[in-house]
Design a protein around this motif. Structure first.
Motif, short mmCIF file in Angstrom:
data_model
loop_
_atom_site.label_atom_id
_atom_site.label_comp_id
_atom_site.label_asym_id
_atom_site.label_seq_id
_atom_site.Cartn_x
_atom_site.Cartn_y
_atom_site.Cartn_z
N GLY A 118 15.08 -10.21 -6.42
CA GLY A 118 15.97 -10.92 -5.64
C GLY A 118 15.40 -11.03 -4.16
N SER A 119 14.99 -11.84 -3.66
CA SER A 119 14.38 -11.71 -1.82
C SER A 119 15.82 -11.84 -1.34
CB SER A 119 13.49 -12.81 -1.59
OG SER A 119 14.41 -14.20 -1.69
N PRO A 120 15.75 -11.61 0.12
CA PRO A 120 16.86 -11.66 0.89
C PRO A 120 17.46 -12.87 0.91
CG PRO A 120 14.92 -10.67 2.09
CD PRO A 120 14.48 -11.05 0.78
N ASP A 121 17.24 -14.16 0.75
CA ASP A 121 17.63 -15.37 0.65
C ASP A 121 17.59 -15.73 -0.70
OD1 ASP A 121 15.01 -16.36 0.34
OD2 ASP A 121 15.04 -17.29 2.10
N ASP A 122 17.54 -15.02 -1.96
CA ASP A 122 17.34 -15.18 -3.24
C ASP A 122 16.34 -16.42 -3.55
OD1 ASP A 122 19.29 -13.39 -3.95
OD2 ASP A 122 20.93 -14.58 -3.55
N LEU A 123 15.52 -16.71 -2.97
CA LEU A 123 14.57 -17.86 -2.94
C LEU A 123 12.96 -17.17 -3.20
CD1 LEU A 123 15.49 -20.38 -0.42
CD2 LEU A 123 15.96 -20.49 -2.71
N PRO A 124 12.14 -17.68 -3.96
CA PRO A 124 10.87 -17.06 -4.20
C PRO A 124 10.17 -16.71 -2.72
CG PRO A 124 11.26 -19.07 -5.68
CD PRO A 124 12.23 -18.98 -4.57
N VAL A 125 9.33 -15.94 -3.19
CA VAL A 125 8.25 -15.40 -2.07
C VAL A 125 6.92 -15.90 -2.28
CG1 VAL A 125 7.76 -13.75 -0.25
CG2 VAL A 125 9.93 -13.76 -0.98
N ILE A 126 6.21 -16.94 -1.92
CA ILE A 126 4.82 -17.15 -2.21
C ILE A 126 3.81 -17.64 -1.20
CG2 ILE A 126 3.72 -18.95 -3.65
CD1 ILE A 126 6.60 -19.54 -5.10
N GLY A 127 2.87 -16.81 -1.03
CA GLY A 127 1.90 -17.14 -0.12
C GLY A 127 1.47 -15.86 0.81
N PRO A 128 0.94 -16.11 2.02
CA PRO A 128 0.41 -15.22 2.76
C PRO A 128 1.26 -14.33 3.61
CG PRO A 128 0.01 -17.27 3.75
CD PRO A 128 0.40 -17.50 2.44
N THR A 129 1.13 -13.15 3.88
CA THR A 129 1.86 -12.28 4.64
C THR A 129 1.29 -12.19 6.06
OG1 THR A 129 0.88 -10.09 4.43
CG2 THR A 129 2.38 -10.78 2.75
N THR A 130 1.80 -11.49 7.09
CA THR A 130 1.26 -11.31 8.51
C THR A 130 0.12 -10.39 8.51
OG1 THR A 130 2.99 -9.45 8.86
CG2 THR A 130 3.55 -11.78 9.43
N VAL A 131 -0.30 -9.64 7.13
CA VAL A 131 -1.24 -8.71 7.14
C VAL A 131 -2.43 -9.65 6.60
CG1 VAL A 131 -2.31 -6.76 6.17
CG2 VAL A 131 0.14 -6.71 6.74
N PRO A 132 -3.77 -9.61 7.39
CA PRO A 132 -4.73 -10.46 6.92
C PRO A 132 -5.04 -9.96 5.34
CG PRO A 132 -5.15 -9.68 9.11
CD PRO A 132 -3.91 -9.02 8.56
N ASP A 133 -5.44 -11.15 4.66
CA ASP A 133 -5.92 -10.85 3.30
C ASP A 133 -4.72 -10.24 2.33
OD1 ASP A 133 -8.28 -12.00 3.97
OD2 ASP A 133 -9.13 -10.07 4.62
N VAL A 134 -3.54 -10.17 2.80
CA VAL A 134 -2.60 -9.64 1.74
C VAL A 134 -1.65 -11.00 1.72
CG1 VAL A 134 -0.78 -7.99 1.47
CG2 VAL A 134 -3.01 -7.33 2.45
N TYR A 135 -1.20 -11.36 0.31
CA TYR A 135 -0.31 -12.20 -0.03
C TYR A 135 0.83 -11.54 -1.05
CZ TYR A 135 -4.45 -15.13 1.34
OH TYR A 135 -5.42 -15.65 2.16
N MET A 136 1.66 -12.47 -1.16
CA MET A 136 2.87 -12.00 -2.14
C MET A 136 3.17 -13.11 -2.98
SD MET A 136 6.13 -10.34 -0.27
CE MET A 136 7.52 -9.78 -1.30
N ALA A 137 3.63 -12.75 -4.19
CA ALA A 137 4.39 -13.59 -5.01
C ALA A 137 5.18 -12.76 -5.98
CB ALA A 137 3.17 -14.06 -6.10
N ALA A 138 6.43 -12.98 -5.36
CA ALA A 138 7.64 -12.03 -5.93
C ALA A 138 9.12 -12.72 -5.55
CB ALA A 138 7.48 -10.66 -5.15
N GLY A 139 10.08 -12.18 -6.05
CA GLY A 139 11.33 -12.68 -5.48
C GLY A 139 11.87 -13.78 -6.15
N HIS A 140 11.50 -14.16 -7.50
CA HIS A 140 11.67 -15.46 -7.89
C HIS A 140 13.10 -15.20 -8.89
CE1 HIS A 140 7.53 -15.99 -7.63
NE2 HIS A 140 7.46 -17.09 -8.00
N PHE A 141 13.65 -14.17 -8.76
CA PHE A 141 15.14 -13.99 -9.08
C PHE A 141 15.38 -14.26 -10.66
CE2 PHE A 141 19.89 -14.95 -7.83
CZ PHE A 141 20.26 -13.56 -8.32
N ARG A 142 16.08 -15.15 -10.77
CA ARG A 142 16.37 -15.89 -12.43
C ARG A 142 15.51 -16.86 -12.85
NH1 ARG A 142 22.49 -17.08 -12.80
NH2 ARG A 142 22.52 -18.02 -10.59
#
Length: 362
Positions: free
Chosen positions: A303-327
């Motif tokens: 679960g992400s902080p707002d319970d919504l998926p986290v999909i895409g680039p982070t503030t770090v160059p070339d580092v991406y995220m695909a997590a927080g999909h909850f249920r």
């Protein structure tokens, strides 16, 4: 392009496969691929749920993934069976409040162009004879379920068939453009995807705030077995303000879930959770007591902080995220994988994925 994916659940594996189809060289790193939430998930693919009400962006993402599922599975099954069924989902009401819920659900589905057929008590009994008498139901004939254990096995087969590598270690730290493993080895990357569920933010070496905390939400799921299968199709039983989902497999397995517990990283299967699910399933499926007890599992939904998926680039160059999909990890797998593959090869991601980048937390 050399892509490393830290995390081998259904989201990480699907992202790897779709990136490979676009020409990337991919390495997936996970100590036990598809052994956590993906392994325990029932894999129900309903036409919608209460999480979508009032969530326009999430609703668009969800419906896009629902539309993608048939073609996603068809492509994957060129490599191996994916365990996909599209033979209907029945929502059955067992009290008056649940009938009102069905009214709301039907209106919601029709507003999205999703077919829904209202059923009376006799029609429910005919469609699902093993059920206790229901007051009414709602059949969604174009929806169904997928077996996540079969799906993830197919994804691993596809990845390896296309020349990808699966490393059974854990990423502990990021050092520049290299992933440091728990045995001290390093794996260089051009781009990195963090997809380790509720363990994602525990990977060290990134700037503070670059990765939002993904909290664990415990769920316990019961597996029973009979031959032939006791239920005909995927169902949700609505009563006393809650929903019990029941997902049958063709081999006679019946997956029943699930509990919802904020217990940190506790993955213990409890007597209370087992009793709760057995009691609830016996109320709506009287013959369930005669089924063979197969498994009781616990998993940690991310679960992400707002319970919504986290999909895409982070503030770090070339580092991406695909997590927080909850249920909704299994439901959102096709759309997440497509969006991540687009981000990774610098093409325009679909508009419905744009609201879900990690940048919304910075």
């Amino acid at each position: 392009m050399n892509i490393v994916i830290a995390g081998g659940g259904v989201i990480g594996l699907a992202t790897a496969w779709r990136a490979q189809l676009r020409g990337a060289a991919v390495t997936v790193i996970d100590p036990a691929p598809a052994s956590k939430a993906s392994h325990v998930s029932a894999g129900m693919l309903p036409p919608g749920n209460e999480q979508l009400y009032g969530q326009k962006d999430l609703l668009r993402l969800y419906m896009a993934s629902r539309e993608l599922y048939p073609s996603f599975v068809a492509e994957l099954e060129e490599f191996a069976p994916a365990g996909y069924r599209r033979d209907g989902v029945l929502d059955a009401a067992f009290d008056e409040d649940a009938l009102y819920t069905l009214d709301h659900q039907q209106a919601f589905q029709e507003s999205q162009g999703v077919r829904a057929e209202r059923l009376g008590p006799e029609e429910c009994a005919k469609l699902q004879p093993a059920f206790a008498p229901a007051l009414g139901g709602l059949l969604s004939p174009d929806d169904g379920a997928v077996d996540p254990r079969v799906l993830t096995a197919a994804l691993r087969t596809a990845i390896e068939s296309l020349g990808g590598t699966i490393v059974r270690r854990r990423v502990t730290r990021i050092d520049g453009h290299a992933a440091v493993l728990d045995d001290g080895d390093t794996v260089p990357f051009d781009r990195l995807v963090l997809a380790a569920g509720c363990w994602t933010h525990r990977i060290e070496g990134l700037a503070d705030g670059a990765v939002p905390e993904i909290r664990p939400v415990k769920g316990q799921i019961l597996r029973l077995h009979s031959n032939p299968p006791l239920l005909n199709l995927t169902a949700r039983a609505l009563s006393r303000g809650s929903s019990l989902y029941l997902v049958p497999r063709l081999d006679g397995e019946l997956v029943v879930g699930a509990t919802y517990e904020e217990r940190g990283y506790d993955e213990t299967v409890t007597a209370e959770g087992t009793r709760d699910l057995l009691t609830r399933v016996a109320e709506v499926v009287p013959g369930a007591g005669d089924l063979r007890f197969a498994e009781m599992n616990a998993s940690l939904r991310p679960g992400s902080p707002d319970d919504l998926p986290v999909i895409g680039p982070t503030t770090v160059p070339d580092v991406y995220m695909a997590a927080g999909h909850f249920r909704m990890g299994v439901q959102l797998t096709p759309v997440t994988a497509e969006a991540m593959a687009a981000y990774l090869d610098d093409t325009e991601p679909p508009a419905h994925a744009l609201p879900f980048t990690p940048l919304r937390f910075t």
